[in-house]
Design a protein around this motif. Structure first.
Motif, PDB file in Angstrom:
ATOM      1  N   MET A  87       0.854  -1.186   0.000  1.00  0.00           N
ATOM      2  CA  MET A  87       0.000   0.000   0.000  1.00  0.00           C
ATOM      3  C   MET A  87       0.888   1.233   0.000  1.00  0.00           C
ATOM      4  SD  MET A  87      -2.975   1.043   2.700  1.00  0.00           S
ATOM      5  CE  MET A  87      -3.836  -0.479   2.379  1.00  0.00           C
ATOM      6  N   SER A  88       0.703   2.113  -0.946  1.00  0.00           N
ATOM      7  CA  SER A  88       1.556   3.296  -1.043  1.00  0.00           C
ATOM      8  C   SER A  88       1.135   4.342  -0.051  1.00  0.00           C
ATOM      9  CB  SER A  88       1.504   3.872  -2.457  1.00  0.00           C
ATOM     10  OG  SER A  88       0.184   4.253  -2.781  1.00  0.00           O
ATOM     11  N   ASP A  89       2.088   5.206   0.315  1.00  0.00           N
ATOM     12  CA  ASP A  89       1.850   6.254   1.293  1.00  0.00           C
ATOM     13  C   ASP A  89       1.102   7.407   0.654  1.00  0.00           C
ATOM     14  OD1 ASP A  89       1.927   8.132   3.232  1.00  0.00           O
ATOM     15  OD2 ASP A  89       4.074   8.076   3.565  1.00  0.00           O
ATOM     16  N   THR A  90       0.068   7.921   1.350  1.00  0.00           N
ATOM     17  CA  THR A  90      -0.678   9.051   0.825  1.00  0.00           C
ATOM     18  C   THR A  90      -0.523  10.288   1.686  1.00  0.00           C
ATOM     19  OG1 THR A  90      -2.644   8.323   2.036  1.00  0.00           O
ATOM     20  CG2 THR A  90      -2.423   7.591  -0.240  1.00  0.00           C
ATOM     21  N   SER A  91       0.299  10.230   2.739  1.00  0.00           N
ATOM     22  CA  SER A  91       0.453  11.378   3.625  1.00  0.00           C
ATOM     23  C   SER A  91       1.758  12.095   3.321  1.00  0.00           C
ATOM     24  CB  SER A  91       0.404  10.934   5.089  1.00  0.00           C
ATOM     25  OG  SER A  91       1.423  10.028   5.350  1.00  0.00           O
ATOM     26  N   SER A  92       1.860  13.319   3.807  1.00  0.00           N
ATOM     27  CA  SER A  92       2.952  14.195   3.402  1.00  0.00           C
ATOM     28  C   SER A  92       4.282  13.844   4.029  1.00  0.00           C
ATOM     29  CB  SER A  92       2.597  15.648   3.753  1.00  0.00           C
ATOM     30  OG  SER A  92       2.406  15.782   5.152  1.00  0.00           O
ATOM     31  N   THR A 146       7.193   2.284   2.745  1.00  0.00           N
ATOM     32  CA  THR A 146       6.557   3.377   2.009  1.00  0.00           C
ATOM     33  C   THR A 146       5.303   3.925   2.685  1.00  0.00           C
ATOM     34  OG1 THR A 146       5.293   1.802   0.670  1.00  0.00           O
ATOM     35  CG2 THR A 146       7.418   2.541  -0.201  1.00  0.00           C
ATOM     36  N   GLU A 147       4.745   3.201   3.644  1.00  0.00           N
ATOM     37  CA  GLU A 147       3.503   3.651   4.281  1.00  0.00           C
ATOM     38  C   GLU A 147       3.780   4.285   5.636  1.00  0.00           C
ATOM     39  OE1 GLU A 147      -0.917   2.052   5.706  1.00  0.00           O
ATOM     40  OE2 GLU A 147       0.486   0.673   4.753  1.00  0.00           O
ATOM     41  N   THR A 148       3.241   5.463   5.839  1.00  0.00           N
ATOM     42  CA  THR A 148       3.365   6.143   7.121  1.00  0.00           C
ATOM     43  C   THR A 148       2.636   5.357   8.209  1.00  0.00           C
ATOM     44  OG1 THR A 148       3.503   8.315   6.088  1.00  0.00           O
ATOM     45  CG2 THR A 148       2.800   8.261   8.384  1.00  0.00           C
ATOM     46  N   PRO A 149       3.243   5.159   9.374  1.00  0.00           N
ATOM     47  CA  PRO A 149       2.547   4.449  10.457  1.00  0.00           C
ATOM     48  C   PRO A 149       1.378   5.260  10.994  1.00  0.00           C
ATOM     49  CG  PRO A 149       4.620   5.361  11.235  1.00  0.00           C
ATOM     50  CD  PRO A 149       4.604   5.568   9.760  1.00  0.00           C
ATOM     51  N   TYR A 150       0.494   4.568  11.661  1.00  0.00           N
ATOM     52  CA  TYR A 150      -0.679   5.197  12.279  1.00  0.00           C
ATOM     53  C   TYR A 150      -0.448   5.379  13.770  1.00  0.00           C
ATOM     54  CZ  TYR A 150      -4.170   5.536   8.577  1.00  0.00           C
ATOM     55  OH  TYR A 150      -4.881   5.935   7.476  1.00  0.00           O
ATOM     56  N   GLY A 151      -1.022   6.441  14.315  1.00  0.00           N
ATOM     57  CA  GLY A 151      -1.006   6.657  15.749  1.00  0.00           C
ATOM     58  C   GLY A 151      -2.386   6.421  16.326  1.00  0.00           C
ATOM     59  N   LEU A 152      -2.438   5.844  17.523  1.00  0.00           N
ATOM     60  CA  LEU A 152      -3.691   5.596  18.230  1.00  0.00           C
ATOM     61  C   LEU A 152      -3.739   6.477  19.466  1.00  0.00           C
ATOM     62  CD1 LEU A 152      -5.381   2.201  19.039  1.00  0.00           C
ATOM     63  CD2 LEU A 152      -4.887   3.812  20.894  1.00  0.00           C
ATOM     64  N   PHE A 153      -4.860   7.184  19.650  1.00  0.00           N
ATOM     65  CA  PHE A 153      -5.019   7.986  20.862  1.00  0.00           C
ATOM     66  C   PHE A 153      -6.496   8.108  21.211  1.00  0.00           C
ATOM     67  CE2 PHE A 153      -5.976  10.966  17.624  1.00  0.00           C
ATOM     68  CZ  PHE A 153      -6.523  12.132  18.173  1.00  0.00           C
ATOM     69  N   TYR A 154      -6.754   8.497  22.445  1.00  0.00           N
ATOM     70  CA  TYR A 154      -8.113   8.709  22.938  1.00  0.00           C
ATOM     71  C   TYR A 154      -8.319  10.205  23.180  1.00  0.00           C
ATOM     72  CZ  TYR A 154      -8.687   3.676  23.663  1.00  0.00           C
ATOM     73  OH  TYR A 154      -8.794   2.313  23.463  1.00  0.00           O
ATOM     74  N   THR A 155      -9.521  10.668  22.874  1.00  0.00           N
ATOM     75  CA  THR A 155      -9.814  12.086  22.996  1.00  0.00           C
ATOM     76  C   THR A 155     -11.293  12.294  23.293  1.00  0.00           C
ATOM     77  OG1 THR A 155      -9.784  14.211  21.813  1.00  0.00           O
ATOM     78  CG2 THR A 155     -10.147  12.238  20.491  1.00  0.00           C
ATOM     79  N   ILE A 179      13.513  -6.015  -0.149  1.00  0.00           N
ATOM     80  CA  ILE A 179      12.302  -5.223   0.071  1.00  0.00           C
ATOM     81  C   ILE A 179      11.842  -4.611  -1.242  1.00  0.00           C
ATOM     82  CG2 ILE A 179      11.376  -3.172   1.218  1.00  0.00           C
ATOM     83  CD1 ILE A 179      13.323  -3.797   3.547  1.00  0.00           C
ATOM     84  N   ALA A 180      12.777  -4.077  -1.996  1.00  0.00           N
ATOM     85  CA  ALA A 180      12.437  -3.484  -3.291  1.00  0.00           C
ATOM     86  C   ALA A 180      11.857  -4.524  -4.243  1.00  0.00           C
ATOM     87  CB  ALA A 180      13.674  -2.822  -3.896  1.00  0.00           C
ATOM     88  N   ARG A 181      12.423  -5.739  -4.222  1.00  0.00           N
ATOM     89  CA  ARG A 181      11.894  -6.791  -5.082  1.00  0.00           C
ATOM     90  C   ARG A 181      10.482  -7.182  -4.669  1.00  0.00           C
ATOM     91  NH1 ARG A 181      17.129  -9.135  -4.555  1.00  0.00           N
ATOM     92  NH2 ARG A 181      16.337 -10.865  -3.292  1.00  0.00           N
ATOM     93  N   SER A 182      10.238  -7.210  -3.368  1.00  0.00           N
ATOM     94  CA  SER A 182       8.889  -7.513  -2.876  1.00  0.00           C
ATOM     95  C   SER A 182       7.902  -6.445  -3.314  1.00  0.00           C
ATOM     96  CB  SER A 182       8.917  -7.620  -1.344  1.00  0.00           C
ATOM     97  OG  SER A 182       7.619  -7.805  -0.832  1.00  0.00           O
ATOM     98  N   GLN A 183       8.289  -5.173  -3.187  1.00  0.00           N
ATOM     99  CA  GLN A 183       7.401  -4.082  -3.593  1.00  0.00           C
ATOM    100  C   GLN A 183       7.127  -4.136  -5.082  1.00  0.00           C
ATOM    101  OE1 GLN A 183       9.758  -0.878  -2.043  1.00  0.00           O
ATOM    102  NE2 GLN A 183       8.759  -0.921  -0.040  1.00  0.00           N
ATOM    103  N   GLU A 184       8.135  -4.500  -5.860  1.00  0.00           N
ATOM    104  CA  GLU A 184       7.938  -4.632  -7.301  1.00  0.00           C
ATOM    105  C   GLU A 184       7.003  -5.788  -7.622  1.00  0.00           C
ATOM    106  OE1 GLU A 184      10.592  -5.258 -11.398  1.00  0.00           O
ATOM    107  OE2 GLU A 184      11.576  -5.196  -9.439  1.00  0.00           O
ATOM    108  N   ALA A 185       7.157  -6.884  -6.906  1.00  0.00           N
ATOM    109  CA  ALA A 185       6.310  -8.045  -7.143  1.00  0.00           C
ATOM    110  C   ALA A 185       4.853  -7.746  -6.820  1.00  0.00           C
ATOM    111  CB  ALA A 185       6.795  -9.219  -6.299  1.00  0.00           C
ATOM    112  N   TRP A 186       4.632  -6.945  -5.775  1.00  0.00           N
ATOM    113  CA  TRP A 186       3.267  -6.607  -5.372  1.00  0.00           C
ATOM    114  C   TRP A 186       2.771  -5.304  -6.015  1.00  0.00           C
ATOM    115  CZ3 TRP A 186       0.426 -10.268  -3.533  1.00  0.00           C
ATOM    116  CH2 TRP A 186       0.989 -11.290  -2.768  1.00  0.00           C
ATOM    117  N   LYS A 187       3.611  -4.735  -6.894  1.00  0.00           N
ATOM    118  CA  LYS A 187       3.252  -3.502  -7.619  1.00  0.00           C
ATOM    119  C   LYS A 187       2.904  -2.375  -6.652  1.00  0.00           C
ATOM    120  CE  LYS A 187       1.707  -5.806 -11.849  1.00  0.00           C
ATOM    121  NZ  LYS A 187       2.325  -7.112 -11.502  1.00  0.00           N
ATOM    122  N   GLU A 188       3.768  -2.208  -5.666  1.00  0.00           N
ATOM    123  CA  GLU A 188       3.563  -1.161  -4.663  1.00  0.00           C
ATOM    124  C   GLU A 188       4.544  -0.001  -4.882  1.00  0.00           C
ATOM    125  OE1 GLU A 188       2.121  -4.184  -1.118  1.00  0.00           O
ATOM    126  OE2 GLU A 188       4.074  -3.234  -1.006  1.00  0.00           O
TER     127      GLU A 188
END
Length: 283
Positions: free
Chosen positions: A1-6, A25-34, A274-283
Motif C-alpha cells: 500500500m503506497s503512502d498518501t500522507s505528506s 513506504t507507508e506512514t505508520p498510524y497513531g492511536l489515541f483517545y480524545t 524489500i524493493a523486489r517484494s514491492q515490485e512483485a506486489w506492484k507497490e
C-alpha cells in the motif's frame, strides 16, 4: 500500500528518514483517545448498548449488533487506503470484541467467549475455534483486562496528521517480513532488551491497543507483533503484519536509527529484497 500522507514525501523529516532507512513506504498510524469529537474519518454505524449485565438479562439486541457489524481492522483498512482517520466510541464500536478490546465495555460478553472458541451446542454458532473452550476464552479476557477507555473516542490516524496538543499513545507500522526484521532489530537496539518484541494470542485490534497497554500496565513496555488473527487477515495485505510500539519507543526509533544497523551494507542487501517484494506486489 503506497503512502498518501505528506511526511513520507518530505525528505527532511525524522519520520521520512526512518521510513527511507527501513525501506517502508507507508506512514505508520497513531492511536489515541480524545473527548473531542472527530469531524472526519471512517467509523462504524451506531450500535446498541453492550454489557455482560444486559446480556444476562436478555436485553442485548443481537439483531442490531450483527446488523451493524464492522471490524475495527476493517475500518482501519479503509482509512489506510485514503490516508485518513478511523474512530470508535461506546456507540460506534462495530464489533462486540472491538468494543471490549478498545475499552468501551467490560467484562466481555458470554456469547463472545463461545464465539471465539467452540460455539454454542444446538445453535448455528459453530465457533471460530481459536481457543479450546469458552472457559479458556473467559480466562483470556479476564487476564488481559483491557484498560477502560480514558476518553470518549478512540482515534487512529497517520502520525503525520497529529496536530499541536495531540500525541499518540501507540504507533502502528504495517509491514512484511523483511521490514519487520528491521523494526524488531531496531527495537532491541534502542532498548537493549532482548525480549522487547512480543507476539501473543489475540484479535487484530487487541494487538494495536489492548496488548500494548497491558504490557505498559505491567511496567514493561513492549513492541507487539500482530496480526495473528485469522478473522482480520482479510483486512491486511498478503504477508503483512502490524508492529505496534509505545510512543516513547517510536521517538527512540526516530532519534537513534542512524546509530543502528540500518545505514550498514548488511541492511542495504535486505533493502534490495524489500524493493523486489514491492515490485512483485506492484507497490
Amino acid at each position: 500500500m503506497s503512502d498518501t500522507s505528506s511526511a513520507a514525501a518530505t525528505p527532511d523529516t525524522p519520520l521520512a528518514g526512518l521510513l527511507a532507512a527501513l525501506g517502508l513506504t507507508e506512514t505508520p498510524y497513531g492511536l489515541f483517545y480524545t473527548d473531542t469529537a472527530p469531524t472526519e474519518g471512517f467509523a462504524p454505524d451506531p450500535g446498541p448498548a453492550l454489557s455482560l449485565e444486559l446480556e444476562r438479562q436478555g436485553q442485548v439486541d443481537w439483531g442490531a449488533v450483527w446488523g451493524h457489524f464492522s471490524c475495527v481492522m476493517g475500518k482501519l483498512w479503509l482509512a489506510r487506503k485514503k490516508g485518513a482517520a478511523a474512530w470508535f466510541d461506546a456507540e460506534h464500536y462495530g464489533c462486540p470484541g472491538g468494543s471490549f478490546y478498545l475499552g468501551f465495555h467490560a467484562p466481555q460478553l458470554d456469547f463472545i467467549t463461545c464465539y471465539i472458541s467452540t460455539g454454542i451446542p444446538g445453535t448455528p454458532v459453530a465457533g471460530e475455534r481459536y481457543l479450546p473452550s469458552p472457559a479458556s476464552a473467559r480466562r483470556f479476557f479476564t487476564e488481559i483486562a483491557p484498560r477502560p477507555a480514558p476518553a470518549r473516542y478512540c482515534v487512529l490516524k497517520p502520525v503525520s496528521q497529529f496536530g499541536d496538543g495531540e500525541t499518540p499513545e501507540n504507533v502502528i507500522f504495517f509491514a512484511r517480513g523483511e521490514v519487520l526484521t528491521g523494526l524488531s532489530t531496531l527495537a532491541a537496539f534502542v532498548t537493549d532488551d532482548f525480549e522487547i518484541v512480543a507476539a501473543p494470542f489475540g484479535a487484530g485490534c487487541g494487538y494495536i491497543a489492548t496488548w500494548p497497554f497491558y504490557y505498559q500496565s505491567q511496567g514493561r513496555a513492549r513492541a507487539v507483533l500482530g496480526c495473528g488473527d485469522p478473522s482480520a487477515r482479510k483486512y491486511m495485505l498478503p504477508d503483512e503484519m502490524t508492529f505496534t510500539v509505545p510512543y516513547a519507543l517510536y521517538q527512540q526509533f526516530l532519534a537513534r536509527w542512524p546509530e543502528s544497523f540500518l545505514p550498514t551494507k548488511t541492511w542495504e542487501v535486505v533493502k534490495k529484497k524489500i524493493a523486489r517484494s514491492q515490485e512483485a506486489w506492484k507497490e
